[in-house]
Each structure stands twice: as C-alpha cells, then as structure tokens.
Design an enzyme around this catalytic site. Structure first.
Site, short mmCIF file in Angstrom:
data_model
loop_
_atom_site.label_atom_id
_atom_site.label_comp_id
_atom_site.label_asym_id
_atom_site.label_seq_id
_atom_site.Cartn_x
_atom_site.Cartn_y
_atom_site.Cartn_z
N LYS A 124 -50.19 -14.54 -50.01
CA LYS A 124 -49.78 -13.92 -51.27
C LYS A 124 -48.26 -13.83 -51.27
O LYS A 124 -47.64 -13.80 -50.20
CB LYS A 124 -50.36 -12.50 -51.38
CG LYS A 124 -50.53 -12.05 -52.80
CD LYS A 124 -51.80 -12.60 -53.39
CE LYS A 124 -51.89 -12.37 -54.87
NZ LYS A 124 -53.26 -12.66 -55.36
N ASP A 164 -50.50 -14.97 -60.45
CA ASP A 164 -51.16 -13.67 -60.31
C ASP A 164 -50.55 -12.83 -61.44
O ASP A 164 -50.05 -13.41 -62.42
CB ASP A 164 -50.89 -13.07 -58.91
CG ASP A 164 -51.77 -11.87 -58.61
OD1 ASP A 164 -52.93 -12.06 -58.23
OD2 ASP A 164 -51.32 -10.71 -58.77
N GLY A 236 -56.78 -4.30 -69.41
CA GLY A 236 -55.76 -5.34 -69.40
C GLY A 236 -55.90 -6.26 -70.60
O GLY A 236 -56.87 -6.18 -71.38
N PHE A 237 -54.90 -7.13 -70.77
CA PHE A 237 -54.99 -8.16 -71.82
C PHE A 237 -54.31 -9.44 -71.34
O PHE A 237 -53.89 -10.28 -72.12
CB PHE A 237 -54.41 -7.67 -73.15
CG PHE A 237 -52.95 -7.26 -73.09
CD1 PHE A 237 -51.95 -8.20 -73.25
CD2 PHE A 237 -52.60 -5.95 -72.85
CE1 PHE A 237 -50.61 -7.84 -73.18
CE2 PHE A 237 -51.26 -5.57 -72.78
CZ PHE A 237 -50.25 -6.52 -72.95
N GLY A 238 -54.20 -9.59 -70.01
CA GLY A 238 -53.56 -10.78 -69.44
C GLY A 238 -54.55 -11.91 -69.28
O GLY A 238 -55.62 -11.93 -69.89
N VAL A 240 -56.58 -12.85 -66.94
CA VAL A 240 -57.93 -12.57 -66.42
C VAL A 240 -58.79 -11.93 -67.50
O VAL A 240 -59.93 -12.35 -67.75
CB VAL A 240 -57.83 -11.70 -65.15
CG1 VAL A 240 -59.22 -11.31 -64.68
CG2 VAL A 240 -57.08 -12.44 -64.06
N ALA A 241 -58.24 -10.90 -68.16
CA ALA A 241 -58.97 -10.23 -69.24
C ALA A 241 -59.32 -11.23 -70.35
O ALA A 241 -60.43 -11.22 -70.89
CB ALA A 241 -58.13 -9.09 -69.81
N TRP A 242 -58.38 -12.09 -70.65
CA TRP A 242 -58.57 -13.11 -71.69
C TRP A 242 -59.78 -14.01 -71.39
O TRP A 242 -60.69 -14.18 -72.22
CB TRP A 242 -57.27 -13.93 -71.81
CG TRP A 242 -57.32 -15.17 -72.62
CD1 TRP A 242 -57.32 -15.27 -73.97
CD2 TRP A 242 -57.36 -16.51 -72.09
NE1 TRP A 242 -57.34 -16.60 -74.34
CE2 TRP A 242 -57.38 -17.37 -73.21
CE3 TRP A 242 -57.36 -17.06 -70.81
CZ2 TRP A 242 -57.41 -18.77 -73.07
CZ3 TRP A 242 -57.40 -18.44 -70.67
CH2 TRP A 242 -57.43 -19.28 -71.80
O1 2IT Z 1 -55.93 -13.10 -56.67
C1 2IT Z 1 -56.16 -14.33 -56.76
O2 2IT Z 1 -57.16 -14.85 -56.27
C2 2IT Z 1 -55.20 -15.14 -57.48
N1 2IT Z 1 -54.21 -14.61 -57.97
C3 2IT Z 1 -55.38 -16.63 -57.60
C4 2IT Z 1 -54.84 -17.32 -56.41
C5 2IT Z 1 -54.86 -18.83 -56.48
O3 2IT Z 1 -54.36 -19.42 -55.52
O4 2IT Z 1 -55.34 -19.39 -57.46
#
Ligand code: 2IT
Length: 447
Positions: A124, A164, A236-238, A240-242
């Site tokens: 990360k 992320d 959220g509305f980013g 992932v939420a989308w």
């Molecule tokens: O938390 C996660 O799994 C991500 N942000 C995606 C990481 C990725 O390498 O696609």
C-alpha cells in the site's frame, strides 16, 4: 502464539499506530486457534514476521500550486509481504494518511490478495496530499512529483500500485505518464486502473463495487435470502460506492442512501442511473460534498448535514467509504431500523464494537478483505492482460470476477463455518488468507 503477548509487544514498539494495531489484532484473534495447531508455524515465527512490513519507503514530495506557491507533502510505499507474488496494492491520497494507516492497509491487502486466487503479494502507499479543492493541473503536478520518487521502488514484476481513496483513473494516468518518462520503460503493467485505451482492463473501475455485490449475493444465497427488492444504504460517493450502486440497481435492489463527509442524502424512491452518473461528476469536482446530489436532484435526494448513511432505514448496509466509518452506535441504530445484513466494502469500515454487535445480534456480516477483493482481483486480471499484450472483453472479465468472488465466498465458508452451521466470515476470510501466505513463507525458508 498468544495474541495478547504479540499485541503487547507491538503496542510498545508502535505506540499510537491505532489502525495498524486494530487490523493486526483482528487477524491474530481469528487465526490463533488454527495457528496453534501448527507447531511448524510457531517454530518459523511466521506471525512475528508477517506483522512486519518487508520494507517502507518514505519520501518528500514537493510541488507548486496554481498560485505559484511551493507545497510539501510526504509520500510512502509500504511493501508488506511478497510470499505469494509481487507487491500489489493501491495508493491513497488523503490528508489523514499516516504510516499507521498505510501499514494497516498493506497488512489487510496481503490477506485479501491471497483470497483472490491470484499470485499477488501485499502493498500500500500514498500521501497526506489532500485532493479536496485542487485543480486538475495541481493534481497532475502532484502526481508527477510523487512519481519522481516512487518510480525507483516499483516495476511490473516487483510492485504494482493502483488506485484507492483519492486516486482514480485520472491520477493513474498522470502517474503512468511520469513513470514512463523516468524509467524509459513502456510496460503498462507497472500500474493498474489505467485508461481502457492504454492497457486498462475493461470493468476495473466498476470491479470493487460489482465484486462486493456478487459477494453479497453469494452470502445471501447461502443464508437462503435474495437481494431483489432489498433497501440498501451505501456510504460514500466515490469509485467504490459508484460501482456498488450500479450493480445493486441492476440486481433489483433499491439504494436509499449515499453519504459524504458533509452528511447523507436519503433517496426514498431509490437511486437512478442518472444519479449514479452524477456521482462521477461529484468525484471529479474535488468538492467532496454529497449535498451536491440533492442540489442537482431536489425532488429525489434529501440532504441532512452531519448524519451518516446508517441513519437511513435499510435492509443491507454497505460501508463504501473509509476505515472505522461504522461505529457500535451506528450498528445499533441500523438494527433498530430493521437492517439485517452488513457487507463491509471499505477496508476495515466497521469498528470492532460494531462487528461484535452484528455477530451477536443475528446480523449477517462479512469483512472488507473478502467483500472488496474484486477490485484488486481485477487489477490482477489487468496485469495478466498487460503481460500477454491482449485485452479481454467485458464479458470475459465479468465472468472471471464472478468466479473469483464465488471462490472467495467458498473459502470463507470452508474456514469459517461454526459448529452451529452459521458462517463466521471474519474468521473464514482471515484463516483462509493466512494459511495461504503462511504456507508460502514456510516453503521459502527463513528470509
Ligand atoms: O484496497 C484495495 O484493494 C485497492 N485499493 C485496490 C488495489 C489494487 O491493486 O487494485
């Protein structure tokens, strides 16, 4: 191995790293029993090695804002564990980023990636850069300055970052452009989440949300339930939420809430495709305000300042925003409003008290590292396509994503089924991920 002893050591060594300590504690508690049945793990000190990142890069990032003023941030890349493959995980740009936050995320990523069935280690990275209020030009200059340091640490066979919180397709574009210039390497496999015309996988933007809904479907099916007609609250509305909203709508569920740092939008009639499209505009604006949805759709979305998505009555809660966004009090409020399932989509979205409450009050719960693994899994599929210099159709990627989420659910059931027949998804996910990484570490010797 005793969780208590290891935690005491880590607390003394890393005081104040609360997110990291929280993530480690949850995993160790889940695996303790199984671990202690394997003396070979104890002998090789697998846990002691696994809780420490392989290495951490920390660097200064200096860039110039639109007013010509010089700005300085801190950048990080944490290469956590490479037992089952090259380092893989996202980059987070958020004002609250600290080494503790990225260590928790890298630690989680290691187990999550192990669950995907694909050969990826955990990593990360990110920066305390705050995208809020920044122009496109500022974002570009920041990404370029960030890559000026990062490029030396990464590579398509070494470490493959992605997005992320605060890092989406736009940022990955700027980051890749600079990587290419510095490294004189034109292998697009060094980053995932790229644009679809230059090596990005079809469906990668949707994959975290889609995968989360596929996992939820599997979980509901296992419990004899159906998602059709269910009311879903999303935070959220980013990105992932989308993705979660698109798939929830497609599966016949009704998304009755989305939220942001400023408050919640209740959507009594359920979110529409037009509103989902508008989430992208809201994200691109860098305003970080969910109220904009109510301004744009005044008869459909109703904004309340300072409230969370968990205040809106629902059947299924999907935390899609940030760690620890759902507290024990929120869990109680959800239950009193009729909620009976929570699938954690954000990484460590629920506080330990909330998880405990769900598990002891008959609410189905599954943890982020299983539910949200479709994102990084599709990154893995993007790496495969890049390595083969081909691109798969949306149908092919979607089929693979379906298969992977089903397999993750099966692993949770295999390792998490309790004597009463119920599935403890936290245990299941942690044990399944741990066993794979531990076995690989053992086979690779003392390194
Ligand atoms: O938390 C996660 O799994 C991500 N942000 C995606 C990481 C990725 O390498 O696609």
């Amino acid at each position: 191995m005793k969780t208590k002893d290891i935690m005491a050591r880590l607390q003394a060594k890393y005081p104040g790293e609360s997110e990291y300590l929280q993530a480690v504690q949850e995993v160790l508690e889940s695996i303790e029993e199984v671990y202690n049945q394997h003396p070979e793990f104890e002998k090789a000190k697998i846990v002691e090695r696994m809780v420490e990142p392989d290495r951490i890069f920390t660097f200064r990032v200096t860039w110039t804002d639109d007013q010509g003023e010089v700005q300085t941030n801190t950048g990080y890349r944490i290469q956590f564990n490479s037992a089952i493959g090259p380092y893989k995980g996202g980059l987070r740009f958020h004002r609250a980023v600290t080494p503790s936050m990225l260590k928790f995320l890298g630690f989680e990523q290691t187990f999550k990636n192990a669950l995907t069935t694909l050969p990826m280690g955990g990593a990360k990275g990110g920066s305390d850069f705050d995208p809020k209020g920044k122009t496109d030009a500022e974002i570009m200059r920041f990404c370029q300055a960030f890559m000026l340091e990062l490029w030396q640490c990464i590579g398509p066979d070494q470490d493959i970052p992605a997005g992320d919180v605060g890092v989406g397709g736009r940022e990955i574009g700027f980051l890749y452009g600079m990587y290419k210039k510095l490294a004189r390497e034109y292998n697009t496999g060094v980053l995932t989440g790229k644009g679809s015309t230059w090596g990005g996988s079809i469906l990668r933007p949707e994959a975290t949300g889609f995968g989360a809904l596929y996992f939820t479907q599997n979980l509901l099916h296992h419990a004899g339930k159906d998602i059709k007609g269910c009311k879903v609250a999303v935070s959220g509305f980013g990105n992932v939420a989308w993705g979660a909203c698109i798939k929830a709508l497609e599966l016949g569920a009704k998304v009755v809430a989305i939220s942001g740092p400023d408050g919640v939008c209740a959507i009594p009639e359920g979110i529409t495709q037009e509103m989902i499209d508008y989430m992208l505009v809201m994200r691109a604006s860098n305003r970080d305000r969910v109220e904009d949805m109510a301004t744009r759709f005044p008869n459909k979305a109703f904004f309340t300042a300072g409230k969370k998505a968990w205040s809106v009555p629902c059947d299924i809660a999907l935390p899609c925003a940030f760690q620890n966004e759902l507290s024990e009090d929120d869990a109680k409020e959800l239950k009193s409003n009729g909620c009976w399932c929570c699938c954690e989509v954000s990484n460590m979205g629920c506080q330990p008290g909330a998880i405990h409450f769900f598990q002891h009050n008959g609410i189905l719960f599954a943890p982020g590292k299983a539910v949200n693994a479709g994102g990084v899994a599709t990154s893995g599929l993007e790496m495969t396509q890049n390595a083969e210099h081909i691109s798969w159709s949306g149908k092919e990627v979607d089929e693979k994503l379906h298969f992977i989420m089903k397999s993750i659910h099966e692993q949770c059931v295999k390792f998490g089924t309790q004597p009463d027949g119920k599935v403890d998804y936290v245990k299941g996910a942690n044990i399944a991920g741990f066993m794979k990484v531990a076995q690989a570490m053992l086979e690779q010797g003392t390194i």
